[in-house]
Scaffold this active site. Structure first.
Site, short mmCIF file in Angstrom:
data_model
loop_
_atom_site.label_atom_id
_atom_site.label_comp_id
_atom_site.label_asym_id
_atom_site.label_seq_id
_atom_site.Cartn_x
_atom_site.Cartn_y
_atom_site.Cartn_z
N ARG A 46 3.23 79.91 121.72
CA ARG A 46 3.11 78.77 120.81
C ARG A 46 1.72 78.15 120.93
NH1 ARG A 46 4.63 74.10 122.59
NH2 ARG A 46 6.64 74.74 123.41
N TYR A 98 -1.57 71.12 94.26
CA TYR A 98 -0.47 72.08 94.44
C TYR A 98 0.86 71.32 94.58
CZ TYR A 98 2.43 75.50 96.90
OH TYR A 98 3.45 76.33 97.28
N ASP A 170 -8.60 71.91 100.30
CA ASP A 170 -7.70 73.06 100.20
C ASP A 170 -8.47 74.15 99.46
OD1 ASP A 170 -5.79 74.95 99.50
OD2 ASP A 170 -4.20 73.48 99.17
N LYS A 195 -1.94 83.59 100.32
CA LYS A 195 -2.53 83.93 99.03
C LYS A 195 -3.67 84.93 99.20
CE LYS A 195 0.47 80.81 97.98
NZ LYS A 195 0.15 79.40 97.84
C1 LIG Z 1 0.66 78.18 98.23
C2 LIG Z 1 -0.25 77.03 98.41
C3 LIG Z 1 -0.08 76.13 99.46
C4 LIG Z 1 1.09 76.22 100.41
O1 LIG Z 1 1.08 77.37 101.18
P1 LIG Z 1 2.40 78.13 101.73
O2 LIG Z 1 1.80 79.27 102.46
O3 LIG Z 1 3.22 78.51 100.56
O4 LIG Z 1 3.12 77.17 102.61
C5 LIG Z 1 -0.99 75.10 99.57
N1 LIG Z 1 -2.02 74.96 98.71
C6 LIG Z 1 -2.22 75.81 97.69
C7 LIG Z 1 -3.37 75.60 96.77
C8 LIG Z 1 -1.35 76.87 97.50
O5 LIG Z 1 -1.53 77.70 96.47
#
Ligand SMILES: *Cc1c(COP(=O)(O)O)cnc(C)c1O
Length: 382
Positions: A46, A98, A170, A195
């Site tokens: 962890r 998001y 982000d 992603k």
């Molecule tokens: C998918 C996404 C998230 C969240 O990520 P997860 O891996 O699904 O928890 C946050 N910000 C953006 C821009 C995203 O596309």
């Protein structure tokens, strides 16, 4: 080193026993101490694991940061960052972020004493007006999801710095290949590695990246305390995916541009949102802060001519699915899918309509993708 070289090599060599070229997966929960008080850098997974460290070193290098924590999901990364705040603190962010971020802020942290202003982040005056004495963080997502609005990183971060407000970007949509928020002074970068970084739709993960060691120490503490670190096997998959990031991003972008250009010329499409189209109203800013346009686009379907369900029923190659950034093309309906958690008011403020359709362009042949959309658009009834 260029990002193409970094993505292949940084952090990867972790096997001093046999010099395996690829990072080993260390599927262990615990590590034995050599003697009391002395271990080889890891004691419990962890808190730290060599496979995860490899990924963290790699992502930190790609973003030009000094360190990173790899987390179980992108939302876990966001949760960690929000735990830097205390009750009474205030956050300014976009009204078109998001959907999951919106939900985390409005439905979880807002009930725990942190307040939020969701504003149009393209409007510097709106941001200035929203800032209070208690504002501790500005949360930036650019380009925005799904309408690809661009937030001026340099201007917003400068505004925050003057007031000693922490800035978080982000960077999921662009990936470090197309956008490097630290170059504009951001304090923290978060990713959903689910992603583009992983890129193969076979794992969920996230990351928080820092350039300031003290802030990094706080992040590491929180990741361990909250227990949200990435599993070794998942970290290994993301590291494997990252090696082809540059080439995938170029392919995603080339396909997105061809799709966007086709859609813009189609009479049954009312509007296309893509930073790579000359019709995107923020060209100067795009050229200043992004090295490319990415693989995401959205459009407004003329649903008087093609009913939504008929359109989606005719699509064959694209998967009707949420998420983005994988090698396969995805198409979805933000209003009822990815952004449904925003609720009616949130959707209205963000500009998402019932007719908005979002595409994540994969790396297939562009002609096949365009043909697929063309067939669906040319629906003739029943
Ligand atoms: C998918 C996404 C998230 C969240 O990520 P997860 O891996 O699904 O928890 C946050 N910000 C953006 C821009 C995203 O596309």
């Amino acid at each position: 080193m260029d990002i193409k070289t970094q993505s292949v090599h940084v952090g990867v060599s972790k096997d001093s026993a046999y010099h395996s070229v690829i990072t080993p997966i260390y599927p262990t929960s615990t590590f034995s101490f050599e003697r009391l008080g002395k271990h080889k850098g890891y004691d419990y997974t962890r808190s730290g694991n060599p496979t995860r460290s490899a990924l963290e070193e790699n992502i930190a290098a790609l973003e030009g940061g000094v360190g990173a924590s790899a987390t179980a999901t992108g939302m876990a990364a966001e949760t960690v960052v929000m735990f830097l705040l205390k009750p009474g603190d205030h956050v300014v962010t976009g009204n078109d972020i998001y959907g999951g971020s919106y939900r985390l802020f409005a439905k979880v942290f807002a009930h725990r004493g942190i307040s939020f202003s969701f504003v149009n982040m393209m409007d510097l005056d709106a941001i200035k007006k929203a800032i209070r004495a208690t504002t501790k963080m500005i949360w930036i997502e650019t380009p925005s999801n799904p309408l690809l609005h661009i937030v001026d990183l340099k201007a917003v971060i400068a505004l925050a710095k003057k007031r000693k407000i922490l800035t978080v970007v982000d960077n999921t949509f662009m990936s470090p290949y197309f956008q490097r928020p630290f170059d504009f002074g951001a304090d923290l970068i978060v990713h959903s590695t689910t992603k583009y970084l992983n890129g193969h739709s076979d794992v969920v993960g996230g990351a928080v990246v820092w350039r300031d060691k003290k802030l990094g120490k706080e992040i590491r503490f929180l990741v361990n305390a909250l227990g949200v670190s990435e599993a070794p096997f998942d970290a290994w998959l993301v590291l494997r995916g990252i090696k082809t990031l540059s080439y995938r991003m170029e392919a995603h972008q080339a396909n997105a541009l061809k799709i966007a250009t086709f859609l813009e010329s189609h009479p049954r499409v009312k509007k296309v949102y893509y930073p790579g189209l000359p019709s995107h109203p923020q060209q100067t800013l795009i050229r200043r802060q992004m090295k490319g346009y990415g693989g995401m686009l959205a459009f407004e379907l003329d649903t008087r001519k093609v009913p939504l369900d008929a359109f989606f029923k005719k699509i064959r190659i694209f998967h009707l699915a949420e998420s983005l950034g994988g090698v396969e093309s995805l198409i979805e309906h933000p209003c009822t899918m990815s952004h449904a958690s925003m609720g009616e008011d949130g959707l209205k403020a963000s500009g998402i309509t019932l007719e908005t359709i979002r595409i994540s362009a994969g790396i297939e042949d562009a002609r096949d993708l365009v043909e697929d959309l063309k067939r669906a658009l040319e629906y003739q009834g029943s």
